[in-house]
Write a protein that holds these residues in place. Sequence first.
Motif, PDB file in Angstrom:
ATOM      1  N   GLU A 193      -0.033  -7.665   5.808  1.00  0.00           N
ATOM      2  CA  GLU A 193       0.555  -6.995   4.656  1.00  0.00           C
ATOM      3  C   GLU A 193       2.065  -7.038   4.793  1.00  0.00           C
ATOM      4  O   GLU A 193       2.610  -6.709   5.856  1.00  0.00           O
ATOM      5  N   ASN A 237       2.362  -5.599  -1.942  1.00  0.00           N
ATOM      6  CA  ASN A 237       2.242  -4.404  -2.783  1.00  0.00           C
ATOM      7  C   ASN A 237       2.908  -4.621  -4.130  1.00  0.00           C
ATOM      8  O   ASN A 237       4.051  -5.062  -4.202  1.00  0.00           O
ATOM      9  N   GLU A 290      -1.844  -6.184  -3.877  1.00  0.00           N
ATOM     10  CA  GLU A 290      -2.348  -4.816  -3.677  1.00  0.00           C
ATOM     11  C   GLU A 290      -1.840  -3.932  -4.800  1.00  0.00           C
ATOM     12  O   GLU A 290      -0.638  -3.765  -4.968  1.00  0.00           O
ATOM     13  N   ASP A 326      -5.314  -0.528  -3.372  1.00  0.00           N
ATOM     14  CA  ASP A 326      -4.630   0.140  -2.262  1.00  0.00           C
ATOM     15  C   ASP A 326      -4.843   1.654  -2.337  1.00  0.00           C
ATOM     16  O   ASP A 326      -5.057   2.192  -3.424  1.00  0.00           O
ATOM     17  N   LYS A 376      -9.081  -0.870  -0.163  1.00  0.00           N
ATOM     18  CA  LYS A 376      -8.422  -0.358   1.029  1.00  0.00           C
ATOM     19  C   LYS A 376      -8.574   1.158   1.070  1.00  0.00           C
ATOM     20  O   LYS A 376      -8.004   1.878   0.244  1.00  0.00           O
TER      21      LYS A 376
HETATM   22 MG    MG Z   1      -0.388  -1.641   0.586  1.00  0.00          MG
END
Ligand code: MG
Length: 283
Positions: free
Chosen positions: A59, A117, A149, A179, A200
Amino acid sequence: RAKEKGGNTFQMYFREMNHRSLEQLNLENQLRKALDKNEITLFYQPLVDLQTGSITGMEALVRWKHPQGMISPADFIPLAEETGLILPIGNWVLRESCIQNKKWQDAGYPDLTVSVNISVNQFHQPGFVKYVQQTLTETGLDPHRLCLEITENVAMKNVTYIMDTMNKLKQMGVQISIDDFGTGYSSLSYLKRFDVDTLKIDQSFIRELSGDEDNMAIVTALIAMSKQLKIKTLAEGVETQDQLNFLIEQGCDGIQGFIFSRPVPPEQFEELMRSQHHLSKVL
Ligand code: MG
Ligand code: C2E
Ligand code: MG
Ligand code: MG
């Protein structure tokens, strides 16, 4: 006298408020220049498969190398969102993540997937899909090696737009993760309709796993439900052996957490890949 007192109190309050907004303004101006000054950088944290124990991806986590010290995203992403600076920053993060991952692949490291993200505003920015497409083309990264995400809150604003956007991304081959799952307001039925790849599980459930029967029940249920829906699960914030054991028992697919590695700068991530740092070391 009371009035006087009140006046003083107000003055003090006002002065403090003024001071704070000046600080905010100052920070905003600094953030505005941070990209140009190359102060925005990326750290990478490995994502680990629980079947094989090996790294399957990373990530990308943004950092601000402020002259006075490293600032974590929790402290400037909200400001970036408020001021719209999240768009240039987010675009840079996406691009840089693709460039870095392609570089690693070209250098002979194993094919890993980079997760990026995406903030609500970014996702709803007109031309977002086109920007992703263009970035993949320009950087030469295989779309299957990119995962976006998004948080549940993104997934709630405008269902038609989201379905349309996600479908387009999926058609390109890009993966989608939800996420911080469990902290937002998503309707579970959307999970299937949005065709997400990975869920997640938010670290708040993981942190208080041991001994907290409610959290154990929630995590167990999330993993079981995802299996039925053929969605992968990845637990965030795994720090202890107990948490890891529980997740393995429940059949969670992957983890991310300090038990394996903190987010690290690119050079250190290369070391992790080279040494084939393996979860079996902690299993
Ligand atoms: Mg994340
Ligand atoms: P996130 O996307 O949920 O990222 C995971 C966060 O959990 C990271 O914090 C990571 O350092 C932290 N973490 C991972 N393993 C552990 C662990 O075992 N224990 C603990 N206590 N923490 C762990 P970080 O890097 O501070 O980022 C915080 C949040 O800032 C991210 O949460 C994400 O929402 C946001 N963020 C970071 N980078 C970006 C970005 O490029 N764009 C956007 N829009 N948001 C970002
Ligand atoms: Mg998260
Ligand atoms: Mg989070």
